[in-house]
Structure formats: structure tokens, C-alpha cells
Design an enzyme around this catalytic site. Structure first.
Site, PDB file in Angstrom:
ATOM      1  CG  ASP A  90      -3.811  -0.888  -3.760  1.00  0.00           C
ATOM      2  OD1 ASP A  90      -4.354   0.124  -4.241  1.00  0.00           O
ATOM      3  OD2 ASP A  90      -4.459  -1.830  -3.254  1.00  0.00           O
ATOM      4  CD  GLU A  93      -4.668  -3.040  -6.552  1.00  0.00           C
ATOM      5  OE1 GLU A  93      -3.696  -3.816  -6.685  1.00  0.00           O
ATOM      6  OE2 GLU A  93      -5.621  -3.280  -5.797  1.00  0.00           O
ATOM      7  CE  LYS A 141      -3.863  -2.318   0.383  1.00  0.00           C
ATOM      8  NZ  LYS A 141      -4.983  -2.222  -0.590  1.00  0.00           N
ATOM      9  CD  GLU A 144      -9.810  -2.380  -4.131  1.00  0.00           C
ATOM     10  OE1 GLU A 144      -8.630  -2.682  -4.353  1.00  0.00           O
ATOM     11  OE2 GLU A 144     -10.275  -2.240  -2.997  1.00  0.00           O
ATOM     12  CG  HIS A 164     -10.256  -6.423  -4.840  1.00  0.00           C
ATOM     13  ND1 HIS A 164     -11.484  -6.411  -4.217  1.00  0.00           N
ATOM     14  CD2 HIS A 164      -9.383  -5.906  -3.957  1.00  0.00           C
ATOM     15  CE1 HIS A 164     -11.355  -5.884  -3.006  1.00  0.00           C
ATOM     16  NE2 HIS A 164     -10.101  -5.577  -2.820  1.00  0.00           N
ATOM     17  CG  ASP A 196     -14.880  -6.851  -5.685  1.00  0.00           C
ATOM     18  OD1 ASP A 196     -14.009  -6.804  -4.808  1.00  0.00           O
ATOM     19  OD2 ASP A 196     -16.085  -7.078  -5.443  1.00  0.00           O
TER      20      ASP A 196
END
Lengths: 431, 431
Positions: B246, B272, B218, B299, B349, B322
Site C-alpha cells: 500500500d 494499493e 505500507k 479509500e 477499506h 470505504d
């Protein structure tokens, strides 16, 4: 501007539905039998003021929409809602709630209802109609109302400030003009799919007599019917009167281009919602395919980010802002600023229940403080359900009369609320 | 395929929440304190079967999501849900409900939960795991499950049929391979923002030891932190191991390009959610600006129409489907077909609660019957909350083991449901 400190102490919601499907008012190619509905919210303060707001739906699901508004109660109870820039940003950026969107659909419309109710409250506290309250804010104060996240590749706060400053010198002249003449309107009343040709002809004639600047026909269910209905409307209105058409998202890209091309001889003023409101690239392809016929959309566009792209892609020639779908007044100010930046006229969506009442304030604010122009601009008008409002819209000579009562014109009569609560109200009880 | 006639006689919903925010699991730049939640639905038939499904949320608003699922009860009670193409299309095209979207946000996720529960039910009735049930349908039957509205400028039913037919000859070999080896996985467990460097280092090492094919970090809260954390992960994993980053929608276009450029030396495998999931043109601009670093998203992408545009615009190099946001299995089949048409690998995801359990079926179906490829494909894996499921995912050597139990792996243990019901369940009662 400041007001005495206060607190919000109560928030109540109502699931209100009007049985409009019984008359086929509002019928179009995608919405054959709507029951115009409001997920309605009343916010009350400890010093006796009320703010009213609502999300507009067309029937089933209005209970879910009402529950979503109710879920926002913890965010407003106990608050002083003087700073509506901060509160709006808090609501749309709540880290858990935003998972339900972000900024789209039921939860975003719930935020819209609450934000609009808080603006109704604020305008009442200041004793001004909302369009005047907004138009008296400084460019800097207006910029502070906007969430520029995801906009900076198209519009920066500085650019927004320049747009607003440019309109400042003509603010008072434009207020005077609106008070004298009102804001130009067009009517969709003649064009519902459920009406026969005789009713279409009669309502076109009435629209001309009433001074409306434009009419709109619903299309997209049957091409032969559309050709006949458009020809009928042209006969009544003459060759130069603006007649727009509205497909309510009926088509894919290729079928939109083919269908509209078959109506080209009747010179549509614009083609509205030719395809999915999510399809920026599709709208752009259709705009290229039917040029020079203009494309318009907006009533189902979920937020400022999609409007930004429609403008960046050159997909729309008219932007049809809706007062109750995006995140309320604040996000609509962002959208007005984007439209001004790209030089695209805003011709707001209205109709349903209460949407005319709300959106007139935004269009008038746009003329006074944002675009500074009426060129190519008209507000939609539909003559449904205004009698339920405490400050209903007034049309004179085909213009919206500038509202003068304090607030956002959002408040319904208590007896209208009581009669139309679903499913317990008297209009629903015998069904 | 057919099954004995039956009727749906009951549908119950549960607001289930896990207090994950207490541990900072799942913390990222936009979601600092999620409580992973499921708006959960159980559908029961008159012959004793149950289908389970859910919408995933991260806490507040899960009550609204649960109410939205409940609003769909009249559409399923009394039905034989054998034809899930027809029922899905009926739900997404209901003329009144679609006003609340269309096809986005709370109401669309509610449809997803119900559609997925009906697929769980159907797979149980046929005694097969969902990926096998889908993979045994003919290309024509699969095409009938899809709503091609708004897709025809990118994918026609005929093109979809050709894609599916092309994968037919290798179907049985691919089923055998999945049963033998499983489906490649990557893990996000090391990369949450709330973890310190020592924990990051330890979890990277564990991910390598466990055989995962890729990890993800992240990013987006603080650039200096991101540089240090990425360098740490590179040190542990080596120069060639795929490490994705991400941003969870943190950036505007220009800041995305600048931030990712500052991380270029660490060779991100993909970037992402660099910006708003609604911003097709923004993703395309970022993809151009950071080339050759690939962009991934999905997602939070609301439906097939936005995925279509992301592919048309060349905005994404990996599509992150997703299982529980778009309109369930049916719309995800449309998305798999779109990705195959454009030659973009689908890397689903997962995480949250139950998303790994669901999405493995879709990825395996894709390999057997749609794309026919594992090239560049990995399913996300996060090691949270699997213990609550009756048929939890199993990871071996960094691969998802192919599910063998009948159904969609969506069913939670009754005691997990009871303990986590909000706000009455025992884990919430003392808060």
C-alpha cells in the site's frame, strides 16, 4: 524579485451572500435559484498591507466554506509569504488536512481563497496588477510555483520550462497589445434559463452591439425550449456568430449525445459541462459522439489531475479554468501549462461574484507568458455584482480592459461586505 | 417494510479526536502522524431512538468536517426518515450545497455521516443489524435507494435489478454461512512504516496465528527499506501467503511502475493506492505497466462516478470501498452494484476509527444480496480503537463475526465521546 521582510499578523473571514435568487439571474438547469456568495478572507501584515481573496459559492454552505478558510489561519499567521510556491505546497500537502480531499471540495477551495489572497497581497506590495507581476517572473521562478506531483506522465518541469521560454521573446509585445486592445470576452448574460424569449432577443442584440465575440445559452431543462431559444438567438446573431451552449452537468452520456444532436442544426460553438465534472471518460465518449461539435468544461473540475486526464483523453477542446475552485494561482499556472502542452485553448469560466475580476489576470498572464496566443480564446463575462469591487472589471468593445491597479482585483468595498454579511447584513435582515 | 411514524427532533455533533500520533500507529508514506478522528453526529427522534454516524478524518480539519455535518441539520430536523432513498437524493442534489462539491470532499463526507446515522437509526427501529435489514429488502426497494445519475453508460436500473435478482435464491444460505463462519479478514497491523523489523516479524507471526487470510505492508517512503521489510514478511509468512502493499498515493505513474517492479520478486497480492485517487487514467497506465500484479484503490475515491471510470478503464482488480467517504450506505450500494456488474471483487477499506465497525455490514450485504460471492474478498482489519464502540467488531479465526445487535455498529460509548472531544476532552487537556 524581493521585498522588505514583513509578517502576517491578522486573518479575518466573512460569510458574504448576495440575494441573486430574487431576480433569477444565474438560473440554469442545475442551479435554479443561486444566491451568489463569497467566503471572503482578508489577510493583514505588520506593515499595513492587505490581501483579499474568496471562495465563490451559491448560497447554502457558504458558512462551512468560511469556516474552512478560518481553519487555515494557523498556517499563515506569523509568516512572511514572499515564497508562495513553498506556502502553497505546504497547504495542499499538509498530511492531516489532505485527508479531507485530497485537493478537492471545500478544503481545497479554502486553500484557493487563502493562496489567492496572498497573491493579491504580494501584487500590492510590488505595486503591480497580478498579471504583470506574474508575467515578469522568469520561467524558472514560474516553474517553482507549480506542484508537479501526479503530473509527470503528462508534463515535466523541463517541458514546462520549455513552454515558458518559448513565450519569452513575445512577452513585451503581448503586454503592449493587452494594454492597447484588452482581452476578448464573451457574454452569458442573454442565456439564463429564467429569461423569456423577448428578454433573450433583446440581450442578444445588446451583446452584439457591445462587441462581444460570442454568447452562451444555458440548456438542458427542456429540449423544445432549447430549440426555440437557440433558434431565436441564431436569428438575432446570424449564422456565423459563435453561440455556445451550457448544460451545467445535466446529462448522462447517452442523453448528452442525443440532446446535443437535436441542436446540431444551430451549430453550437461548444457544449459546456455536458455531464459530471468528475467523468473524464464520459466527456471523452460525448466528444466522440457529438464530433465535430467541441466539448468544454472546467468550472467544477476539482484540480490539475482531472484536467490532466481530460486533456490526455482528448475529452475537451476548450479548457474552462476557474480562478477560485482549484488551489489558487499556483495550481492554475499548472493548468495553463498543461493546456499549452496539449494545445488546447483556455477560455476561463467567470461570472458569479468576483470571478471575472480574478480570472482576467490569469488569462492575460497566459497570453503574455504561457500559451502566447489569443487564438480561439475568450473570457466569459457576466454583468453581475461588479459594483461591489474596488477595482471592477471594465469591458470596452467586447474586450476586458487590462487591469492597472496593484493586486488581484479581489478586494470588495467595506460597505458591500458589511451590507451582505449573512445573516446579519442589511440585505438579509428583513428576510 | 414500514415502521410507525416519527419525527427527528434533535441533531448534535461532536469533534472527537484520538491522539494516535503519539504511538505512530497508522503511519504510512503520506500520513506520518495521524490523529484518528471522527466528526460525529447523533440524530434523535421524538419516540426515543438515536442514530449515530461519523466522518473519519486524521486530525486537523475535523472541526471543519464537524461544522459541515452541522450545516445539514435543517434538512433532517422535523423529518420522518423512513424513505432513505428520497432523503439521500435530496441531500446530494441540493442545488446550492452541490456547488461545494459536487459529491466530493468535506460536504460529501458530511452527507455520508448523516445518511449513515439515519441508516443506524432505521436499523435500530427495525431491531436488526444493518446488513440484515438491507439483505431483507426486495431488489426493487434496493434499486430505489440508488442515484443512477451519471451511471447509465455503465449500469442501468434494469441491470442493477437483474444483478440483485440473481442473488436472491442464495440469500438465506449466505446469511446462514455468515452467521456460522463470519466474513474473511486481512490485517494491516504488521505493516505500518513506523514499526521496526522485529515488530514487523512478530506481528506477521501473530497475524498467521490469528488466522488472517492476508496481510498488508505500507510502502513508498524508501525502496531499500521496502525490499527488506517485504523480504522479512515473506520469510515469516511463506511464499504463498497473500501479502499486499500500500503506497498511500505516494507515486507518479512512472515511479509507481518502477518501484513496484523492484518488489516483483516478492509477488505482491495487490498494489494499493499507487497514485492520486483522482487519476483514473494513471491507475490504468500503472495496471498495464505492472501486469499481472493487480492494482487496488478506493479509500480516497470520492464517489461512484470515479469508481465507474476505474472499472470502465480496467484500472483496478480490487475495489476498496470505504464506508464513510462517499455518500453513505446509498452510494455504497451503487458502488457494490457497479463492482458486481464489472466482476471486480470488493475488498473494503477499514481501520481508522469505526470504519471496521461500519464496513462489515456493507461487505456482508454484498455477499448476501449483491455479488453473492466471497471469492477473492477480504475486509481490512486494524486493531485500533474498537473499545470505544458499543458494538465493536469481533474477529474469530481471522474472520469478522456477523454483527447481531440492531443498528450499523456506529455508536460510541458516551464516556469515549466525552473524553476525546477536541480540544476540551481529558485526553487533550494536558497537551
Amino acid at each position: 524579485m524581493t521585498a522588505a521582510p514583513y509578517r502576517i499578523v491578522e486573518m479575518e473571514t466573512h460569510d458574504i451572500r448576495f440575494p441573486t435568487s430574487r431576480e433569477l439571474d444565474g438560473s440554469d438547469a442545475m442551479n435554479p435559484d443561486p444566491d451568489y456568495s463569497a467566503a471572503y478572507v482578508v489577510i493583514k501584515t505588520d506593515d499595513g498591507f492587505e490581501g483579499h481573496g474568496f471562495a465563490f459559492t451559491i448560497g447554502r454552505g457558504n458558512d462551512v466554506q468560511t469556516a474552512a478558510i478560518g481553519a487555515l489561519k494557523p498556517y499563515v499567521i506569523g509568516r512572511d509569504a514572499e515564497d508562495l510556491g513553498a506556502l502553497y505546497k505546504e497547504l495542499v500537502n499538509d498530511s492531516q488536512l489532505r485527508w479531507l480531499g485530497p485537493e478537492k471540495g471545500v478544503m481545497h477551495m479554502a486553500i484557493s481563497a487563502v493562496v489567492n489572497a496572498l497573491w493579491d497581497l504580494k501584487a500590492k506590495r510590488y505595486g503591480k496588477p497580478l498579471w504583470r507581476l506574474l508575467s515578469e517572473m522568469s520561467p524558472e521562478e514560474i516553474v517553482d510555483l507549480v506542484d508537479f506531483r501526479y503530473l509527470s506522465d503528462a508534463l515535466t518541469p523541463d517541458e514546462a520550462l520549455q513552454i515558458l521560454k518559448k513565450a519569452e521573446p513575445t512577452r513585451s509585445a503581448h503586454v503592449a497589445k493587452l494594454r492597447a486592445d484588452g482581452y476578448p470576452a464573451y457574454t452569458t448574460s442573454p442565456g439564463w434559463l429564467g429569461y423569456d424569449d423577448e428578454k433573450l432577443r433583446r440581450l442578444c442584440k445588446e451583446a452584439l452591439d457591445q462587441g462581444f465575440k460570442q454568447i452562451k445559452l444555458k440548456v438542458g431543462a427542456d429540449l423544445e425550449d432549447d430549440i426555440r431559444r437557440f433558434r431565436t438567438a441564431r436569428e438575432v446573431c446570424g449564422p456565423d456568430f459563435p453561440i455556445a451552449i451550457d448544460a451545467n452537468q445535466r446529462w448522462d452520456v447517452d442523453s448528452a449525445i442525443a440532446w446535443v444532436s437535436a441542436l446540431r442544426e444551430f451549430t453550437p460553438h461548444w457544449v459546456e459541462e455536458p455531464t459530471s465534472p468528475d467523468d473524464v471518460l464520459g466527456h471523452a465518449a460525448i466528444a466522440r459522439g457529438i464530433s465535430p461539435i467541441p466539448v468544454a468544461t472546467g468550472e467544477h473540475v476539482q484540480n490539475r489531475i482531472v484536467f490532466k486526464q481530460l486533456l490526455q483523453a482528448g475529452a475537451i477542446s476548450y479548457l474552462q479554468l476557474d480562478s477560485a475552485r482549484v488551489g489558487g494561482v499556483n495550481e492554475n499556472i499548472a493548468i495553463l501549462l498543461l493546456a499549452a502542452k496539449f494545445g488546447v485553448p483556455v477560455c476561463p469560466h467567470a461570472g458569479g461574484v468576483g470571478l471575472c475580476e480574478l480570472v482576467q489576470h490569469l488569462a492575460m498572464f497566459d497570453y503574455v507568458a504561457v500559451s502566447g496566443s489569443l487564438e480561439g480564446r475568450v473570457i466569459e463575462y457576466v454583468d453581475h455584482l461588479h459594483e461591489h469591487f474596488a477595482d471592477p472589471v471594465v469591458i470596452e468593445n467586447g474586450n476586458y480592459v487590462a487591469p492597472s491597479m496593484p493586486g488581484f482585483s479581489a478586494e470588495m468595498h467595506p460597505e458591500s461586505i458589511a451590507a451582505h454579511v449573512y445573516p446579519g447584513g442589511e440585505v438579509w435582515r428583513d428576510q
